[in-house]
Design a protein around this motif. Structure first.
Motif, PDB file in Angstrom:
ATOM      1  N   VAL A 103       0.230 -40.483 -59.619  1.00  0.00           N
ATOM      2  CA  VAL A 103       0.057 -40.275 -58.181  1.00  0.00           C
ATOM      3  C   VAL A 103       0.217 -41.597 -57.424  1.00  0.00           C
ATOM      4  O   VAL A 103       0.931 -41.671 -56.417  1.00  0.00           O
ATOM      5  CB  VAL A 103      -1.316 -39.633 -57.900  1.00  0.00           C
ATOM      6  N   VAL A 104      -0.424 -42.652 -57.919  1.00  0.00           N
ATOM      7  CA  VAL A 104      -0.320 -43.958 -57.253  1.00  0.00           C
ATOM      8  C   VAL A 104       1.117 -44.475 -57.328  1.00  0.00           C
ATOM      9  O   VAL A 104       1.648 -45.015 -56.349  1.00  0.00           O
ATOM     10  CB  VAL A 104      -1.317 -44.967 -57.874  1.00  0.00           C
ATOM     11  N   GLY A 105       1.765 -44.295 -58.481  1.00  0.00           N
ATOM     12  CA  GLY A 105       3.151 -44.731 -58.625  1.00  0.00           C
ATOM     13  C   GLY A 105       4.078 -43.999 -57.674  1.00  0.00           C
ATOM     14  O   GLY A 105       4.952 -44.615 -57.042  1.00  0.00           O
ATOM     15  N   ALA A 106       3.906 -42.693 -57.541  1.00  0.00           N
ATOM     16  CA  ALA A 106       4.740 -41.918 -56.617  1.00  0.00           C
ATOM     17  C   ALA A 106       4.483 -42.342 -55.174  1.00  0.00           C
ATOM     18  O   ALA A 106       5.428 -42.483 -54.380  1.00  0.00           O
ATOM     19  CB  ALA A 106       4.471 -40.427 -56.790  1.00  0.00           C
ATOM     20  N   ALA A 107       3.215 -42.566 -54.835  1.00  0.00           N
ATOM     21  CA  ALA A 107       2.896 -43.013 -53.468  1.00  0.00           C
ATOM     22  C   ALA A 107       3.532 -44.374 -53.182  1.00  0.00           C
ATOM     23  O   ALA A 107       4.119 -44.583 -52.111  1.00  0.00           O
ATOM     24  CB  ALA A 107       1.384 -43.074 -53.278  1.00  0.00           C
ATOM     25  N   MET A 108       3.438 -45.310 -54.127  1.00  0.00           N
ATOM     26  CA  MET A 108       4.045 -46.635 -53.939  1.00  0.00           C
ATOM     27  C   MET A 108       5.569 -46.543 -53.842  1.00  0.00           C
ATOM     28  O   MET A 108       6.185 -47.264 -53.060  1.00  0.00           O
ATOM     29  CB  MET A 108       3.655 -47.572 -55.087  1.00  0.00           C
ATOM     30  N   PHE A 109       6.161 -45.648 -54.620  1.00  0.00           N
ATOM     31  CA  PHE A 109       7.613 -45.460 -54.552  1.00  0.00           C
ATOM     32  C   PHE A 109       8.019 -45.021 -53.148  1.00  0.00           C
ATOM     33  O   PHE A 109       8.949 -45.571 -52.558  1.00  0.00           O
ATOM     34  CB  PHE A 109       8.079 -44.433 -55.582  1.00  0.00           C
ATOM     35  N   PHE A 110       7.322 -44.012 -52.605  1.00  0.00           N
ATOM     36  CA  PHE A 110       7.689 -43.504 -51.284  1.00  0.00           C
ATOM     37  C   PHE A 110       7.382 -44.516 -50.184  1.00  0.00           C
ATOM     38  O   PHE A 110       8.133 -44.617 -49.207  1.00  0.00           O
ATOM     39  CB  PHE A 110       7.003 -42.164 -51.010  1.00  0.00           C
ATOM     40  N   ILE A 111       6.309 -45.288 -50.328  1.00  0.00           N
ATOM     41  CA  ILE A 111       6.022 -46.336 -49.346  1.00  0.00           C
ATOM     42  C   ILE A 111       7.113 -47.403 -49.393  1.00  0.00           C
ATOM     43  O   ILE A 111       7.597 -47.861 -48.355  1.00  0.00           O
ATOM     44  CB  ILE A 111       4.626 -46.945 -49.600  1.00  0.00           C
TER      45      ILE A 111
END
Length: 169
Positions: A103-111
């Motif tokens: 979840v954190v990795g996906a959020a950082m990717f989109f940011i």
């Protein structure tokens, strides 16, 4: 026109479902969700059915041995009986997962992707900053508004002292 389209879609749906039910030349068995099912959940600690439904010969013998005194059972046999009834213990259910990393990795990717889009827009889409943002222009515009006495009661001009040519304190 609309009715024929709807009926054609219904017909295609009926054909596709009948084909799916007879996939690969054999009939596919669907689950009956009216029957009780096994789930491992903390809020539902005793499922309606056992985890293992089809018992092997050794498991059947162990179930028969279970009916006698439990002091005759070894620790491993008790654990195996537990595993027949339940898939996971509470400790295993409460064990943390690594899903938060995804979840954190996906959020950082989109940011990061959004930041790249903003940088690209700033460089290639937006033009130069208009001259109206220069300090000289803002000073001239403020002087003009004061000369026009814009909002003299409670607004902009009410905060200016026209006798001393400075902002009121």
């Amino acid at each position: 026109m609309l009715a024929t389209r709807v009926f054609s879609l219904i017909g295609k749906r009926a054909i596709s479902t009948s084909v799916c039910a007879r996939a690969h030349g054999s009939v596919v068995k669907s689950d009956d969700f009216a029957l009780p099912s096994y789930v491992d959940r903390r809020d539902y600690p005793l499922p309606d059915v056992a985890h293992v439904r089809q018992l092997s010969a050794s498991q059947k013998a162990l179930k028969e041995k279970e009916k006698a005194s439990w002091s005759n059972l070894t620790r491993d046999e008790k654990v195996e009986l537990y595993r027949i009834q339940f898939n996971e213990s509470f400790a295993e259910m409460n064990r943390g997962t690594n899903e938060w990393k995804t979840v954190v990795g996906a959020a950082m990717f989109f940011i990061g992707f959004t930041a790249l889009i903003l940088i690209w827009e700033k460089r290639y889409v937006y033009g130069p900053i208009p001259h109206t943002f220069d300090e000289e222009w803002v000073a001239m515009q403020t002087k003009r508004m004061l000369d026009m006495k814009v909002s003299p009661i409670q607004g902009f001009s009410a905060k200016w002292d026209y006798d001393k040519n400075e902002w009121k304190k």
